[in-house]
Scaffold this active site. Structure first.
Site, short mmCIF file in Angstrom:
data_model
loop_
_atom_site.label_atom_id
_atom_site.label_comp_id
_atom_site.label_asym_id
_atom_site.label_seq_id
_atom_site.Cartn_x
_atom_site.Cartn_y
_atom_site.Cartn_z
N ASN A 9 0.86 -1.19 0.00
CA ASN A 9 0.00 0.00 0.00
C ASN A 9 0.90 1.24 0.00
O ASN A 9 1.51 1.57 1.02
CB ASN A 9 -0.89 -0.05 1.25
CG ASN A 9 -1.72 1.22 1.42
OD1 ASN A 9 -1.79 2.06 0.52
ND2 ASN A 9 -2.33 1.36 2.58
N TRP A 10 1.00 1.88 -1.17
CA TRP A 10 1.93 3.03 -1.29
C TRP A 10 1.38 4.30 -0.64
O TRP A 10 2.10 5.26 -0.48
CB TRP A 10 2.21 3.30 -2.77
CG TRP A 10 2.96 2.23 -3.48
CD1 TRP A 10 3.33 1.00 -2.99
CD2 TRP A 10 3.44 2.26 -4.84
NE1 TRP A 10 4.01 0.28 -3.95
CE2 TRP A 10 4.08 1.03 -5.10
CE3 TRP A 10 3.38 3.21 -5.87
CZ2 TRP A 10 4.67 0.74 -6.33
CZ3 TRP A 10 3.96 2.90 -7.11
CH2 TRP A 10 4.60 1.68 -7.32
N LYS A 11 0.09 4.32 -0.32
CA LYS A 11 -0.55 5.52 0.25
C LYS A 11 -0.33 6.72 -0.69
O LYS A 11 -0.21 6.53 -1.89
CB LYS A 11 -0.05 5.77 1.67
CG LYS A 11 -0.14 4.48 2.52
CD LYS A 11 -0.10 4.71 3.98
CE LYS A 11 -0.23 3.37 4.69
NZ LYS A 11 -0.30 3.47 6.12
N HIS A 97 -9.77 0.98 4.72
CA HIS A 97 -8.47 1.15 5.39
C HIS A 97 -8.67 2.10 6.57
O HIS A 97 -9.47 3.04 6.50
CB HIS A 97 -7.45 1.71 4.40
CG HIS A 97 -6.06 1.75 4.99
ND1 HIS A 97 -5.66 2.75 5.84
CD2 HIS A 97 -5.02 0.90 4.89
CE1 HIS A 97 -4.41 2.51 6.23
NE2 HIS A 97 -4.00 1.38 5.66
N GLU A 99 -7.10 4.54 7.63
CA GLU A 99 -6.95 5.98 7.33
C GLU A 99 -8.21 6.52 6.65
O GLU A 99 -8.56 7.69 6.83
CB GLU A 99 -5.68 6.19 6.47
CG GLU A 99 -4.43 6.08 7.35
CD GLU A 99 -3.21 5.52 6.66
OE1 GLU A 99 -3.13 5.54 5.42
OE2 GLU A 99 -2.31 5.05 7.39
N GLU A 169 -5.70 -4.96 10.52
CA GLU A 169 -4.69 -3.93 10.77
C GLU A 169 -5.03 -3.17 12.06
O GLU A 169 -5.83 -2.22 12.02
CB GLU A 169 -4.63 -2.94 9.61
CG GLU A 169 -4.27 -3.57 8.28
CD GLU A 169 -3.66 -2.55 7.34
OE1 GLU A 169 -2.52 -2.75 6.92
OE2 GLU A 169 -4.32 -1.54 7.05
N GLY A 175 2.09 2.27 10.81
CA GLY A 175 3.05 3.37 10.67
C GLY A 175 3.70 3.79 11.97
O GLY A 175 4.32 4.85 12.04
N SER A 214 3.08 -2.14 10.48
CA SER A 214 4.53 -2.17 10.74
C SER A 214 5.17 -3.53 10.46
O SER A 214 6.04 -3.98 11.21
CB SER A 214 4.83 -1.72 12.17
OG SER A 214 4.38 -0.38 12.37
N GLY A 236 4.74 1.31 4.81
CA GLY A 236 6.08 1.90 4.69
C GLY A 236 7.10 1.02 3.98
O GLY A 236 7.79 1.48 3.06
P1 PGA Z 1 2.61 0.24 7.72
O1 PGA Z 1 1.17 0.47 7.04
O2 PGA Z 1 3.18 -1.04 7.18
O3 PGA Z 1 3.43 1.44 7.32
O4 PGA Z 1 2.40 0.18 9.19
C1 PGA Z 1 0.29 -0.58 6.83
C2 PGA Z 1 -0.98 -0.08 6.18
O5 PGA Z 1 -1.41 1.05 6.46
O6 PGA Z 1 -1.59 -0.78 5.35
#
Ligand code: PGA
Length: 251
Positions: A9-11, A97, A99, A169, A175, A214, A236
């Site tokens: 997931n590049w966001k 997600h 976010e 998640e 993150g 993470s 990340g």
């Molecule tokens: P992260 O993000 O690996 O940076 O913790 C995971 C995600 O948001 O899908």
């Protein structure tokens, strides 16, 4: 046997040239990895999807979108529909997600509508669920996950998990560098599979449940060893080709 799945997931990150460097490095290593019961997909920002799809074609890397609009088309300024995503080569879409849930206020009902739009367009939804730190500390993790999974089952039916995936998640692990322990992850993955099994035995056996939060090269293999962990949703670390490839190898 469920095939493992690693998703990047590049966001809201990446330029055209960074995308082409990253896919170039991944593609060189990919056939030998994806031949071995592993599926790999990347989820770039909307605007990079056409370019990334061109680069990924014939390279055993699938492309997905980070979001989808709940509507199939029409006067929705700024929105992108499932049909448009399919037209540009997407096979998967992240839905719900954390976010999107927490920063953009998407509730279970919106997530349900988006899952429905994904299925109607022929996309496989990767449905994200997870508790906040406050909910975990108040011992509400099980309730939160039950509510999130049951609301999908109520709106779309458990059959959605024959094709669709789940990503567990925990919000506090995204993150932050804090990863859930393999034991914590297995407990919630088993719960998710049980909730689906109560409604559809076949879907419960088939659904791939990814862990995200993470995941790094040094913790991936311990997480992926757990019985109900079928791979990972990587934020990340998916932007660094060495790290992402190490995680793919662990899967
Ligand atoms: P992260 O993000 O690996 O940076 O913790 C995971 C995600 O948001 O899908």
């Amino acid at each position: 046997m469920r095939r493992s799945f690693v998703a990047g997931n590049w966001k809201m990150k990446g330029t055209r040239s960074e995308a082409s460097d990253l896919i170039g490095s991944l593609a060189r290593a990919m056939p030998s990895l994806t031949d071995k019961d592993l599926d790999v997909a990347v989820f770039p920002p909307y605007i990079l999807i056409p370019q990334v799809f061109e680069l990924c074609q014939t390279r055993n890397i699938d492309v997905g979108s980070q979001d989808i609009d709940a509507h199939m088309g029409g006067a929705y300024t700024g929105a992108i529909s499932g049909n448009m995503l399919v037209d540009h080569g997407c096979k998967f879409v992240l839905v719900g997600h954390s976010e999107r849930r927490h920063l953009y206020g998407e509730d279970d009902m919106t997530v349900g509508h988006k899952v429905d739009a994904a299925c109607r367009s022929g996309l496989k939804p990767v449905i994200c669920v997870g508790e906040t730190l406050r909910q975990r500390e108040a011992s509400k993790t099980t309730n939160v996950i039950e509510q999130q999974i049951n609301s999908i089952i109520e709106s779309a039916g458990a059959g959605v998990f024959l094709e669709g995936l789940v990503a567990y998640e925990p919000v506090w692990a995204i993150g932050t560098g804090k990863t859930a322990t393999p034991g914590q992850v297995q407990e919630i993955h088993a719960l998710i599979r049980d909730l689906i099994r109560k409604n559809d035995k076949e879907a419960a056996g088939q659904v791939r449940i990814l862990y995200g939060g993470s995941v790094k090269p040094d913790n991936a293999s311990n997480l992926f060893k757990e019985e109900d962990v079928d791979g990972g949703l990587i934020g990340g670390a998916s932007l660094n080709s060495d790290d992402f490839l190490a995680i793919c190898r662990a899967a």
